[in-house]
Design a protein around this motif. Sequence first.
Motif, PDB file in Angstrom:
ATOM      1  N   ILE A  56       0.837  -1.212   0.000  1.00 22.19           N
ATOM      2  CA  ILE A  56       0.000   0.000   0.000  1.00 22.19           C
ATOM      3  C   ILE A  56       0.867   1.256   0.000  1.00 22.19           C
ATOM      4  CG2 ILE A  56      -1.512   1.368   1.511  1.00 22.19           C
ATOM      5  CD1 ILE A  56      -3.144  -1.094   1.915  1.00 22.19           C
ATOM      6  N   ALA A  57       1.887   1.258   0.847  1.00 25.92           N
ATOM      7  CA  ALA A  57       2.684   2.478   1.031  1.00 25.92           C
ATOM      8  C   ALA A  57       3.466   2.855  -0.234  1.00 25.92           C
ATOM      9  CB  ALA A  57       3.623   2.309   2.219  1.00 25.92           C
ATOM     10  N   GLN A  58       3.807   1.862  -1.055  1.00 26.38           N
ATOM     11  CA  GLN A  58       4.540   2.186  -2.299  1.00 26.38           C
ATOM     12  C   GLN A  58       3.737   3.152  -3.161  1.00 26.38           C
ATOM     13  OE1 GLN A  58       7.501   1.913  -3.089  1.00 26.38           O
ATOM     14  NE2 GLN A  58       8.341   0.246  -1.839  1.00 26.38           N
ATOM     15  N   GLY A  59       2.408   3.113  -3.047  1.00 27.75           N
ATOM     16  CA  GLY A  59       1.549   4.015  -3.812  1.00 27.75           C
ATOM     17  C   GLY A  59       1.658   5.460  -3.355  1.00 27.75           C
ATOM     18  N   TYR A  60       2.288   5.703  -2.208  1.00 27.35           N
ATOM     19  CA  TYR A  60       2.440   7.066  -1.673  1.00 27.35           C
ATOM     20  C   TYR A  60       3.833   7.618  -1.936  1.00 27.35           C
ATOM     21  CZ  TYR A  60      -1.961   6.251   0.782  1.00 27.35           C
ATOM     22  OH  TYR A  60      -3.273   5.999   1.078  1.00 27.35           O
TER      23      TYR A  60
END
Length: 521
Positions: free
Chosen positions: A512-516
Amino acid sequence: MKRDKVLDRIENTKEPWDFLVIGGGATGLGVAVDAAARGYNTLVVEQYDFSKGTSSRSTKLVHGGVRYLKQGNISLVLEALRERGLLTENAPHLVHPLAFIVPIYSWWEGPFYGIGMTIYDRLAGKLGLKPSESLSREETLKRIPTLEATGLQGGVSYYDGQFDDSRLAVNLAQTIIDLGGAAANYLGVVSLIKEADLVVGAVLQDSESGKQHTVRAKVVVNATGVFCDSVRKMDEPDAKTIIAPSQGAHLVLPKAFLPGDSAIMVPQTSDGRVLFAVPWHDCVVVGTTDTSVDHIEVEPRPMEEEIGFILTNASKYLSKRPSRSDVLSVFAGLRPLVKVGDAKSTAALSRDHTILISNSGLLTIAGGKWTTYRKMAEDAVTQAETLAGFEERPCQTEHLQVHGWTKQSIPEPNLRVYGADAPAIREIAAADAELANKIHPDLPYIGAEVVWAVREEMARTVEDVLARRTRALLLGARPSIEAAPRVAELMARELGTNGEWTKKAVADYEKIAQGYVLKAE
Ligand SMILES: Cc1cc2nc3c(=O)[nH]c(=O)nc-3n(C[C@H](O)[C@H](O)[C@H](O)COP(=O)(O)OP(=O)(O)OC[C@H]3O[C@@H](n4cnc5c(N)ncnc54)[C@H](O)[C@@H]3O)c2cc1C
């Protein structure tokens, strides 16, 4: 706030609940607080985590909406300004007055915005924050040294509120429980129960255990934001969609781009929207956009055009031009705008809220904004009382203190958002020196906050802790990924889970965090 206890209570409640509220964002939590405060037996359920939807992805402003003033929507501004004042009083640990400066680059802007902001002050009346003022060029640059100085003539300063959205959501869930109601995350409605063509309850699915619970309720409120049409279709499969989702993206930059305590408000960008650069938790949030979308995603992704638009426009007003490599995090949210007539662009759709009651008695509330969540809830509960044939009880939330309410100053910057709970977190850190350490050198958070989030704030995943109990994901997506193994280890200890859980929890978070993370081109 213990999830197991809430699940036990749901299991053991045989009488119908007075209120079942679907959706744990600003709207649903607000409705549940209002209903519980009026003394109704209330349950609110959220399919993911509290505020996982739009409510953790706002621009973090508690505002009357200067833009709506420009559109002449005075009643909306009046209502929002009143709510801004009430929220500042009811959650002072999370909402603060913030100075906004409109930079003036042409002769007519000074008087134009000066008069506009005076009207804005007047509309706020007794609940006003601080008066607006005109600033000279020197004063403007003193307040915002990084403002583009070429052609700058001066500025107009005004006040609005700023807050921490997902912290407020968690505190509202705690308020519901403090008032005797029940709130649970990771508990989604998968179908509605009908009897004699009336909605009388719902089937809930626990996404952790896979277990289903059937609950009955005298009123069922659909407060699922951009997802509300999917719940309306559980009631009436042929129901026409009412949501026209509009995406808004934000970039988070290091504090060096906007030192000092004032925000920048650009009233008119190239697409006619307002652009904000707002100091927040020692970083700067810049945004937003208004892009009509046809997909409703749980994790909306900022589009390249949106990122380009924000960087280009921010560069026009900042002497230190931000580039992709400066961006600490990038996030987007979907506005649950309700369709009116044949409006062509989402910027023209109503920001006001809408309440619909279906033939089978499902009450849907959508639209509005964080700032007005309390008033939206009041309207919905009052309508629900009539719908269910309850004797009307007066709303109790106008001066209701939100969980964590305190006016005491808290010296540690990272503990301020916990308000009255801060001493308890300090105690956890004092009892175990290891928990007083930061979870990552580039993030302001300590181990005790992770422990607290699991014990008292119903955090179940690494993402719950890093995205919404703390705001690590928004303040630094990369360091938050590096902190995930430590967070998972601390959580596993509290939750009593095994090594497999920890491994999967870290991997899920990273995905999920890679999308940020904004990759350099
Ligand atoms: C880019 C952007 C910036 C904004 N900035 C501001 C701002 O600065 N100030 C302001 O006042 N407002 C702002 N807003 C508006 C504000 O954020 C929203 O109006 C508000 O958060 C909407 O809350 P909600 O509860 O209606 O929706 P959501 O927060 O999306 O909550 C709905 C919840 O329902 C859950 N759900 C869906 N289906 C089910 C189911 N079947 N069972 C159980 N749960 C379910 C979802 O998981 C979700 O968590 C902004 C909005 C956007 C998009």
